[in-house]
Write an enzyme that holds these catalytic residues in place. Structure first.
Site, short mmCIF file in Angstrom:
data_model
loop_
_atom_site.label_atom_id
_atom_site.label_comp_id
_atom_site.label_asym_id
_atom_site.label_seq_id
_atom_site.Cartn_x
_atom_site.Cartn_y
_atom_site.Cartn_z
N LYS A 71 54.24 88.21 14.64
CA LYS A 71 53.39 88.68 13.55
C LYS A 71 52.50 87.56 13.02
CE LYS A 71 56.21 92.49 11.74
NZ LYS A 71 55.12 93.50 11.83
N ARG B 124 63.94 77.81 13.62
CA ARG B 124 65.27 77.32 13.98
C ARG B 124 66.33 78.38 13.64
NH1 ARG B 124 67.58 78.48 9.92
NH2 ARG B 124 67.47 77.48 7.87
N HIS C 6 59.39 79.53 -0.88
CA HIS C 6 60.45 80.08 -0.05
C HIS C 6 60.47 81.60 -0.18
CE1 HIS C 6 63.12 76.22 0.28
NE2 HIS C 6 61.83 75.96 0.40
N GLU D 256 64.53 83.28 6.49
CA GLU D 256 63.97 82.46 5.43
C GLU D 256 62.66 81.85 5.91
OE1 GLU D 256 65.51 79.00 2.43
OE2 GLU D 256 65.33 78.46 4.55
N GLU E 86 61.97 62.58 2.68
CA GLU E 86 63.11 62.68 1.77
C GLU E 86 64.40 62.99 2.53
OE1 GLU E 86 65.47 65.19 -1.36
OE2 GLU E 86 64.73 65.70 0.64
#
Length: 250
Positions: free
Chosen positions: A33, A56, A133, A152, A167
């Site tokens: 998509k 992932r 998110h 997610e 980080e």
């Protein structure tokens, strides 16, 4: 291990494999998509809001460890309820406005359902982390029926992605016990990245305005379209036909 135990072990392995495949297929569906949206946007607007993507799948061990932290029951239903990021897709953009443009395009997909939104851009984490998110429910058509799997999606700018990667490396090096001085510097770096994003957004808007003014004077471009690296000229009669159609509707 006796024959019965072996049979049970194979059955469990098959169920786990099917469960993981469901999330893999959901991720594949979502990636397709996004690729279509990229190509459509490029063809219609001569601009691609997505720099790159990365996907992932969590390993069964990672899923089990997160389930234990959340104190969820060891079952497929328990995993579905407590672990929403088994499949993950990261989308990296050039500009802040692209992040919300992509969100809107995903919301417009009738077969996708956004079940959760965490906007760490409008409300950054204390350490300076910024990203948008989304938890998206994706339909997956397996051989024995339709399933729904959550993916997610993290949407961020190049600057945000660079900071988050740095980080992560620092936390990994110090085994999550980072000296206070480095934490302060990381927060300052996050603030600098956010300022850079805002400046680049302003430049992007100014350049876009100039480009639109130039396009107004390039009438010849309106009679050509480019699809799949092939250029097509549009016949004048077609514009006349469309014009008649608009007048009839009016």
């Amino acid at each position: 291990m006796n024959a019965l135990q072996i049979k049970q072990f194979k059955l469990i392995k098959t169920e786990i494999t099917r469960f993981m495949m469901m999330y893999k297929f959901a991720l594949n569906e979502l990636e397709t998509k996004v690729e279509i949206l990229q190509e459509e946007f490029q063809l219609l607007h001569d601009y691609n809001p997505i720099e790159h993507t990365k996907s992932r799948l969590k390993s069964p061990e990672s899923i089990w460890n997160k389930l234990k932290r959340k104190q969820g029951g060891l079952s497929f239903d328990g995993i579905r309820e407590h672990v929403k990021d088994i499949a993950g897709l990261r989308i990296t953009c050039s500009f802040l406005s692209d992040i919300y443009r992509i969100r809107d395009m995903l919301e417009a997909q009738s077969d996708l359902k956004i079940v959760e939104v965490k906007d760490y851009i409008q409300h950054p984490k204390p350490n300076g982390y910024q990203s948008l998110h989304l938890i998206v429910e994706v339909p997956v058509y397996m051989s024995d029926g339709k399933e729904f799997a959550c993916v997610e999606i993290q949407i961020r700018t190049i600057a945000m992605d660079f900071w988050a990667s740095l980080e992560h490396k620092i936390y990994y090096k110090y085994n999550e016990t980072v000296p206070a001085q480095l934490l302060r510097e990381l927060k300052e770096a996050a603030d600098a990245a956010a300022a850079l994003d805002r400046q680049m957004e302003r430049l992007h808007n100014e350049i876009q305005s100039i480009r639109e003014e130039q396009e107004d004077g390039e009438a010849n471009e309106l009679t050509r379209i480019m699809i799949n690296n092939q250029q097509f000229s549009l016949p004048e009669a077609l514009f006349g036909l469309l014009g008649d159609g608009r007048q009839e509707k009016d």
